[in-house]
Write a protein that holds these residues in place. Structure first.
Motif, PDB file in Angstrom:
ATOM      1  N   SER A 107       0.860  -1.183   0.000  1.00  0.00           N
ATOM      2  CA  SER A 107       0.000   0.000   0.000  1.00  0.00           C
ATOM      3  C   SER A 107       0.893   1.228   0.000  1.00  0.00           C
ATOM      4  O   SER A 107       2.121   1.118   0.073  1.00  0.00           O
ATOM      5  N   LEU A 108       0.267   2.389  -0.077  1.00  0.00           N
ATOM      6  CA  LEU A 108       1.006   3.641   0.040  1.00  0.00           C
ATOM      7  C   LEU A 108       1.002   4.030   1.521  1.00  0.00           C
ATOM      8  O   LEU A 108       0.105   4.712   1.996  1.00  0.00           O
ATOM      9  N   LEU A 109       1.993   3.528   2.258  1.00  0.00           N
ATOM     10  CA  LEU A 109       2.046   3.854   3.685  1.00  0.00           C
ATOM     11  C   LEU A 109       2.058   5.367   3.881  1.00  0.00           C
ATOM     12  O   LEU A 109       2.611   6.093   3.059  1.00  0.00           O
ATOM     13  N   PRO A 110       1.400   5.840   4.955  1.00  0.00           N
ATOM     14  CA  PRO A 110       0.843   5.068   6.082  1.00  0.00           C
ATOM     15  C   PRO A 110      -0.575   4.523   5.866  1.00  0.00           C
ATOM     16  O   PRO A 110      -1.183   4.033   6.823  1.00  0.00           O
ATOM     17  N   GLN A 111      -1.109   4.617   4.666  1.00  0.00           N
ATOM     18  CA  GLN A 111      -2.448   4.076   4.412  1.00  0.00           C
ATOM     19  C   GLN A 111      -2.425   2.545   4.428  1.00  0.00           C
ATOM     20  O   GLN A 111      -1.469   1.923   3.971  1.00  0.00           O
ATOM     21  N   PRO A 117      -3.518  -5.599   2.518  1.00  0.00           N
ATOM     22  CA  PRO A 117      -3.708  -4.180   2.191  1.00  0.00           C
ATOM     23  C   PRO A 117      -4.406  -3.928   0.863  1.00  0.00           C
ATOM     24  O   PRO A 117      -5.178  -2.976   0.745  1.00  0.00           O
ATOM     25  N   VAL A 118      -4.172  -4.777  -0.139  1.00  0.00           N
ATOM     26  CA  VAL A 118      -4.823  -4.574  -1.439  1.00  0.00           C
ATOM     27  C   VAL A 118      -6.327  -4.806  -1.313  1.00  0.00           C
ATOM     28  O   VAL A 118      -7.145  -4.016  -1.808  1.00  0.00           O
ATOM     29  N   ASN A 119      -6.708  -5.884  -0.627  1.00  0.00           N
ATOM     30  CA  ASN A 119      -8.139  -6.175  -0.459  1.00  0.00           C
ATOM     31  C   ASN A 119      -8.846  -5.060   0.298  1.00  0.00           C
ATOM     32  O   ASN A 119      -9.958  -4.645  -0.071  1.00  0.00           O
ATOM     33  N   TRP A 120      -8.207  -4.562   1.346  1.00  0.00           N
ATOM     34  CA  TRP A 120      -8.822  -3.481   2.129  1.00  0.00           C
ATOM     35  C   TRP A 120      -8.951  -2.198   1.307  1.00  0.00           C
ATOM     36  O   TRP A 120      -9.946  -1.474   1.424  1.00  0.00           O
ATOM     37  N   ALA A 121      -7.935  -1.907   0.490  1.00  0.00           N
ATOM     38  CA  ALA A 121      -7.997  -0.692  -0.327  1.00  0.00           C
ATOM     39  C   ALA A 121      -9.169  -0.752  -1.303  1.00  0.00           C
ATOM     40  O   ALA A 121      -9.906   0.222  -1.477  1.00  0.00           O
ATOM     41  N   VAL A 122      -9.359  -1.915  -1.933  1.00  0.00           N
ATOM     42  CA  VAL A 122     -10.484  -2.081  -2.872  1.00  0.00           C
ATOM     43  C   VAL A 122     -11.810  -2.017  -2.117  1.00  0.00           C
ATOM     44  O   VAL A 122     -12.763  -1.365  -2.549  1.00  0.00           O
ATOM     45  N   LEU A 123     -11.866  -2.678  -0.971  1.00  0.00           N
ATOM     46  CA  LEU A 123     -13.094  -2.689  -0.174  1.00  0.00           C
ATOM     47  C   LEU A 123     -13.521  -1.278   0.216  1.00  0.00           C
ATOM     48  O   LEU A 123     -14.712  -0.954   0.243  1.00  0.00           O
ATOM     49  N   HIS A 124     -12.550  -0.415   0.503  1.00  0.00           N
ATOM     50  CA  HIS A 124     -12.852   0.953   0.906  1.00  0.00           C
ATOM     51  C   HIS A 124     -13.023   1.907  -0.272  1.00  0.00           C
ATOM     52  O   HIS A 124     -13.196   3.108  -0.075  1.00  0.00           O
ATOM     53  N   GLY A 125     -12.964   1.376  -1.488  1.00  0.00           N
ATOM     54  CA  GLY A 125     -13.176   2.225  -2.664  1.00  0.00           C
ATOM     55  C   GLY A 125     -12.047   3.214  -2.904  1.00  0.00           C
ATOM     56  O   GLY A 125     -12.273   4.267  -3.519  1.00  0.00           O
ATOM     57  N   ALA A 126     -10.835   2.897  -2.452  1.00  0.00           N
ATOM     58  CA  ALA A 126      -9.696   3.804  -2.654  1.00  0.00           C
ATOM     59  C   ALA A 126      -9.408   3.965  -4.145  1.00  0.00           C
ATOM     60  O   ALA A 126      -9.465   2.988  -4.896  1.00  0.00           O
ATOM     61  N   PRO A 127      -9.096   5.185  -4.597  1.00  0.00           N
ATOM     62  CA  PRO A 127      -8.825   5.399  -6.024  1.00  0.00           C
ATOM     63  C   PRO A 127      -7.418   4.993  -6.430  1.00  0.00           C
ATOM     64  O   PRO A 127      -7.125   4.872  -7.616  1.00  0.00           O
ATOM     65  N   GLN A 128      -6.530   4.794  -5.460  1.00  0.00           N
ATOM     66  CA  GLN A 128      -5.173   4.343  -5.771  1.00  0.00           C
ATOM     67  C   GLN A 128      -4.581   3.609  -4.582  1.00  0.00           C
ATOM     68  O   GLN A 128      -5.059   3.714  -3.461  1.00  0.00           O
ATOM     69  N   THR A 129      -3.544   2.835  -4.873  1.00  0.00           N
ATOM     70  CA  THR A 129      -2.735   2.218  -3.833  1.00  0.00           C
ATOM     71  C   THR A 129      -1.332   2.116  -4.398  1.00  0.00           C
ATOM     72  O   THR A 129      -0.959   2.895  -5.256  1.00  0.00           O
ATOM     73  N   GLY A 130      -0.525   1.179  -3.922  1.00  0.00           N
ATOM     74  CA  GLY A 130       0.824   1.095  -4.449  1.00  0.00           C
ATOM     75  C   GLY A 130       1.683   0.171  -3.622  1.00  0.00           C
ATOM     76  O   GLY A 130       1.190  -0.723  -2.921  1.00  0.00           O
ATOM     77  N   ALA A 131       2.998   0.373  -3.702  1.00  0.00           N
ATOM     78  CA  ALA A 131       3.965  -0.414  -2.949  1.00  0.00           C
ATOM     79  C   ALA A 131       4.913   0.538  -2.240  1.00  0.00           C
ATOM     80  O   ALA A 131       5.301   1.568  -2.807  1.00  0.00           O
ATOM     81  N   THR A 132       5.283   0.189  -1.012  1.00  0.00           N
ATOM     82  CA  THR A 132       6.167   1.019  -0.193  1.00  0.00           C
ATOM     83  C   THR A 132       7.294   0.176   0.377  1.00  0.00           C
ATOM     84  O   THR A 132       7.036  -0.843   1.031  1.00  0.00           O
TER      85      THR A 132
END
Length: 305
Positions: A107-111, A117-132
């Motif tokens: 994810s894009l820490l600290p998020q 983390p990928v599943n949670w980001a999609v579940l929350h409708g986040a428009p982006q994520t990534g790798a840290t």
């Protein structure tokens, strides 16, 4: 001066790709610590153990990251640095003290700190994520950020599709910062734990659908756990139905109650805000369910009440 020596804790596609980056960057990998391969998982991601066999890298698969013999093996490898790439166990302080340690988080820490983390980001409708890539501390996902790369989450992306992007982002992140990491000039950015949040692991039961929720939330749940994950599911007449493929429908539900419905020989999921999911693939007990079969089950449920 010889090549920098590394010990890698790694698993999954991220482990495979990042080990390849280290090799390409001139790191002498003295030891890889990974997990026993699971046939059910290797259907959809690569094996770190197989890569080590192909590259002639010593590897071990201990069941306990806190075992004294593991610490002894890591110490004997005399690494200049440690890396963790999707290794599933927390590393104890005794191992982290052996050498500077770096973890790749999806994810894009600290998020979205913590598990899945990928599943949670999609579940929350986040428009982006990534790798840290970040420094490892005993507290998970809390160390200083070294580098990160963002990827978009498109409105219809499933978690599996996003994970593919995050794997590439992890490779890019490590590739870009590795020279600076090896010569000691890599940047450090505060990982502000007041931002974002910590999330735990997910279980199949977390995929149960609450049809009273708005359609976007139900759709996000479907995308977050769609195959090869266990899938979002609902229970009708003691039968568990799992959604394999669905999209937000442009049609209104009208007076239909929340839950599964068949309209014009098509399967829909009616949600609490009057919007629907158009379900193009539905399964029960692993078998595809047609609109006619579902209609028969729904009709039987109505006739028994």
């Amino acid at each position: 001066m010889g090549a920098p020596r590394g010990v890698v804790f790694g698993y999954h596609n991220v482990g495979v790709r990042c080990i390849k980056v280290l090799l390409a960057g001139g790191v002498d990998i003295a030891l890889v610590v990974t997990h026993e391969d699971s046939p059910t998982e290797n259907l959809w991601f690569e094996s770190v153990a197989s890569l080590c066999q192909a590259e002639g890298i010593p590897y071990i698969t201990p069941s306990d990251a806190r075992a004294p013999e593991l610490l002894a093996q890591v110490q004997a490898a005399a690494p200049d640095m440690l890396f963790s790439f999707y290794y599933r166990h927390m590393l104890p302080a005794s191992i982290l003290e052996v050498a500077p340690a770096y973890n790749m988080h999806g994810s894009l820490l600290p998020q979205f700190r913590g598990r899945a983390p990928v599943n949670w980001a999609v579940l929350h409708g986040a428009p982006q994520t990534g790798a840290t890539l970040h420094e490892m501390t005993v507290k998970p996902d809390a160390g200083a950020i070294v580098a990160q790369t963002a990827v978009p989450i498109l409105p219809d992306d499933t978690a599996f599709e996003v994970f593919g992007k995050v794997t590439v982002a992890a490779e890019q992140t490590l590739w870009g910062v590795l020279p600076a990491l090896l010569d000691g000039t890599a940047p450090r950015q505060l990982n502000d734990l007041r931002q974002g949040g910590y999330f735990g692991g997910r279980t199949p039961e977390d995929g149960r659908i609450d049809w009273k929720l708005p359609a976007q939330q139900v759709y996000n749940l479907h995308r977050a756990v769609a195959p090869p994950y266990p899938g979002a599911f609902t229970e009708v007449n003691n039968v568990i139905y799992t959604i394999e493929k669905a999209r937000l429908s442009k049609h209104s539900a009208g007076s239909l109650p929340p839950g599964l419905a068949v309209v014009d020989n098509c399967i829909f999921g009616v949600c609490g805000d009057g919007r629907m999911l158009a379900i193009s693939a539905l399964r029960a007990a692993g078998e595809p369910i047609s609109a006619q079969q579902l209609q028969a089950s729904l009709t039987a449920r109505v006739s028994t009440h």
